[in-house]
Write an enzyme that holds these catalytic residues in place. Structure first.
Site, PDB file in Angstrom:
ATOM      1  N   SER A   1       0.701  -0.957  -0.083  1.00  0.00           N
ATOM      2  CA  SER A   1      -0.595  -0.245  -0.246  1.00  0.00           C
ATOM      3  C   SER A   1       1.629   1.604   0.062  1.00  0.00           C
ATOM      4  O   SER A   1       1.989   1.235   0.472  1.00  0.00           O
ATOM      5  CB  SER A   1      -0.656   0.215   1.307  1.00  0.00           C
ATOM      6  OG  SER A   1      -1.506   1.440   1.476  1.00  0.00           O
TER       7      SER A   1
ATOM      8  N   TYR B   1      -0.955  -1.526  10.496  1.00  0.00           N
ATOM      9  CA  TYR B   1      -0.855  -1.171   9.028  1.00  0.00           C
ATOM     10  C   TYR B   1       0.097  -0.869   8.335  1.00  0.00           C
ATOM     11  O   TYR B   1       0.660  -1.287   8.133  1.00  0.00           O
ATOM     12  CB  TYR B   1      -1.990  -0.456   8.937  1.00  0.00           C
ATOM     13  CG  TYR B   1      -2.349  -1.431   7.048  1.00  0.00           C
ATOM     14  CD1 TYR B   1      -3.312  -2.396   6.627  1.00  0.00           C
ATOM     15  CD2 TYR B   1      -2.153  -0.124   5.956  1.00  0.00           C
ATOM     16  CE1 TYR B   1      -3.348  -2.414   5.496  1.00  0.00           C
ATOM     17  CE2 TYR B   1      -2.371  -0.043   4.650  1.00  0.00           C
ATOM     18  CZ  TYR B   1      -3.153  -2.092   4.224  1.00  0.00           C
ATOM     19  OH  TYR B   1      -3.115  -1.396   3.398  1.00  0.00           O
TER      20      TYR B   1
HETATM   21  N1  NAP Z   1      -9.106  -1.642  -0.706  1.00  0.00           N
HETATM   22  C1  NAP Z   1      -8.053  -1.048  -0.790  1.00  0.00           C
HETATM   23  O1  NAP Z   1      -7.971   0.425  -0.582  1.00  0.00           O
HETATM   24  C2  NAP Z   1      -6.531  -1.490  -0.495  1.00  0.00           C
HETATM   25  C3  NAP Z   1      -5.459  -0.341  -0.663  1.00  0.00           C
HETATM   26  C4  NAP Z   1      -4.480  -1.077  -0.792  1.00  0.00           C
HETATM   27  C5  NAP Z   1      -3.934  -2.031  -0.401  1.00  0.00           C
HETATM   28  N2  NAP Z   1      -4.818  -2.950  -0.990  1.00  0.00           N
HETATM   29  C6  NAP Z   1      -4.106  -4.252   0.142  1.00  0.00           C
HETATM   30  O2  NAP Z   1      -5.191  -5.102  -0.849  1.00  0.00           O
HETATM   31  C7  NAP Z   1      -5.082  -6.699  -0.294  1.00  0.00           C
HETATM   32  C8  NAP Z   1      -6.330  -6.878  -0.253  1.00  0.00           C
HETATM   33  O3  NAP Z   1      -7.151  -6.087   0.269  1.00  0.00           O
HETATM   34  P1  NAP Z   1      -8.907  -6.002   0.064  1.00  0.00           P
HETATM   35  O4  NAP Z   1      -9.926  -4.181  -0.282  1.00  0.00           O
HETATM   36  O5  NAP Z   1      -9.192  -6.792  -0.560  1.00  0.00           O
HETATM   37  O6  NAP Z   1      -9.067  -6.512   1.890  1.00  0.00           O
HETATM   38  P2  NAP Z   1     -10.499  -7.236   2.056  1.00  0.00           P
HETATM   39  O7  NAP Z   1     -11.915  -6.828   1.730  1.00  0.00           O
HETATM   40  O8  NAP Z   1     -10.983  -6.741   3.768  1.00  0.00           O
HETATM   41  O9  NAP Z   1      -9.886  -8.606   1.937  1.00  0.00           O
HETATM   42  C9  NAP Z   1      -9.331  -9.412   2.994  1.00  0.00           C
HETATM   43  C10 NAP Z   1      -9.061 -10.504   2.388  1.00  0.00           C
HETATM   44  O10 NAP Z   1      -8.138 -11.414   3.282  1.00  0.00           O
HETATM   45  C11 NAP Z   1      -8.180 -12.775   3.897  1.00  0.00           C
HETATM   46  N3  NAP Z   1      -7.540 -12.470   5.353  1.00  0.00           N
HETATM   47  C12 NAP Z   1      -7.584 -11.880   6.544  1.00  0.00           C
HETATM   48  N4  NAP Z   1      -6.886 -12.426   7.602  1.00  0.00           N
HETATM   49  C13 NAP Z   1      -6.710 -14.087   6.387  1.00  0.00           C
HETATM   50  C14 NAP Z   1      -6.167 -14.570   7.016  1.00  0.00           C
HETATM   51  N5  NAP Z   1      -5.354 -14.836   8.557  1.00  0.00           N
HETATM   52  N6  NAP Z   1      -5.782 -16.450   6.315  1.00  0.00           N
HETATM   53  C15 NAP Z   1      -6.144 -15.939   5.025  1.00  0.00           C
HETATM   54  N7  NAP Z   1      -7.037 -14.739   5.278  1.00  0.00           N
HETATM   55  C16 NAP Z   1      -7.368 -13.698   5.579  1.00  0.00           C
HETATM   56  C17 NAP Z   1     -10.108 -12.145   4.078  1.00  0.00           C
HETATM   57  O11 NAP Z   1     -10.432 -13.488   4.290  1.00  0.00           O
HETATM   58  P3  NAP Z   1     -11.572 -13.775   5.122  1.00  0.00           P
HETATM   59  O12 NAP Z   1     -12.637 -13.166   4.504  1.00  0.00           O
HETATM   60  O13 NAP Z   1     -11.996 -14.452   5.790  1.00  0.00           O
HETATM   61  O14 NAP Z   1     -11.639 -12.294   6.737  1.00  0.00           O
HETATM   62  C18 NAP Z   1     -10.260 -11.646   2.971  1.00  0.00           C
HETATM   63  O15 NAP Z   1     -10.370 -12.896   2.063  1.00  0.00           O
HETATM   64  C19 NAP Z   1      -5.124  -6.269   1.015  1.00  0.00           C
HETATM   65  O16 NAP Z   1      -3.559  -6.411   1.609  1.00  0.00           O
HETATM   66  C20 NAP Z   1      -4.135  -4.779   1.445  1.00  0.00           C
HETATM   67  O17 NAP Z   1      -3.797  -4.353   2.415  1.00  0.00           O
HETATM   68  C21 NAP Z   1      -6.368  -2.724   0.069  1.00  0.00           C
END
Ligand code: NAP
Length: 247
Positions: free
Chosen positions: A147, A170
């Site tokens: 990020s 984070y």
């Molecule tokens: N959205 C943004 O704006 C943004 C910006 C920058 C970076 N990112 C990065 O992009 C990635 C995906 O983010 P997202 O926005 O898609 O988040 P999200 O919708 O909250 O999804 C997160 C995913 O991670 C899984 N997870 C969490 N803990 C876990 C564990 N112990 N074992 C296996 N899976 C686990 C969750 O599974 P469960 O459903 O079981 O909880 C879910 O599938 C992350 O690394 C985040 O930091 C996102």
């Protein structure tokens, strides 16, 4: 090396793929003809997500993987070795963001440890465990979902939209993740394997909220690009919108 069971199609593993960016990255990789192993910790959520992509005619299989549980990581690696004989693409996507707008002095150390367990230690453990399988690929690609909030350059720049963000757990976990990217890229510099960090931008997911400007389709673009880089593509970099970011 036993090459009898090596698949001729590319195989990708995406962690935390039952929803959000991981789900969309899985879809876009499968749309390119790649066999996608959709990894999730919850079998019901993982199977439902897999069914959805299969119903779109995509070659996607569910694999159970809790990124903080070493037993599920080694079991998944063994399953992939037995079934496919290699891994071409690893997307370390699973992540948590628990300390939005929390000042460092107000942060509970358990939150810091929990965040690092998922966003950093797990990525190290998974990357190390899967590396022997990735070395059996002719074009291994590792993408770490980072990020811009982990960029020290942006955190220190008063002109950055991220200057006022607070969330040391984070943010520092993603800074550490970027360091991991650089170290593995250096170790693997003489191999075909490329290791890069991707920032998807601020994306509409459960983590990003509905306030985010980008769709998951847009957010998946840079990680999918890094996962499918040609042999002369970059390694050891940090990218958003396919452009280098400040560390
Ligand atoms: N959205 C943004 O704006 C943004 C910006 C920058 C970076 N990112 C990065 O992009 C990635 C995906 O983010 P997202 O926005 O898609 O988040 P999200 O919708 O909250 O999804 C997160 C995913 O991670 C899984 N997870 C969490 N803990 C876990 C564990 N112990 N074992 C296996 N899976 C686990 C969750 O599974 P469960 O459903 O079981 O909880 C879910 O599938 C992350 O690394 C985040 O930091 C996102």
């Amino acid at each position: 090396m036993n090459t009898n069971n090596i698949y001729n199609k590319a195989i990708a593993l995406v962690t935390g793929a039952n929803k959000g960016l991981g789900f969309e990255i899985s879809r876009q990789l499968a749309q390119k003809g790649i066999v996608v192993l959709l990894a999730a910790r919850d079998p019901q959520k993982g199977t439902e997500a897999t069914d959805k992509l299969q119903s779109e005619g995509l070659d996607v299989e569910f694999i159970k993987l809790d990124v903080t549980d070493s037993a599920t990581i080694t079991a998944a690696a063994q399953q992939i070795r037995d079934r496919f004989g290699k891994l071409d693409i690893l997307i370390n996507n699973a992540g948590i963001y628990l300390d939005r707008n929390v000042q460092p002095s107000q942060l509970d150390i358990n939150t810091l440890q929990q965040t690092f367990a998922v966003n950093f230690f797990a990525v190290f453990n998974i990357t190390k465990t899967f590396l022997p399988l990735i070395k059996l690929s002719q074009a291994g690609r590792i993408v770490n979902m980072s990020s811009t909030l982990g960029s020290l350059g942006d955190t220190l720049d008063p002109n950055s939209p991220y200057f006022d963000f607070r969330g040391i757990a984070y943010q520092s976990s993603k800074t550490a993740l970027n360091a991991l990217t650089v170290q593995f890229a250096k170790e693997l510099a003489d191999t075909p394997i490329k290791v890069n960090s991707a920032c998807p931008g601020w994306v509409q997911t459960d983590m990003g909220s509905t306030d985010a400007p980008l769709s998951v389709e847009q957010g998946a673009d840079t990680p999918v690009w890094l996962a499918t880089l040609p042999p002369d593509g970059p390694t050891g970099g940090f990218f958003n919108s396919r452009q280098p970011l400040a560390w």
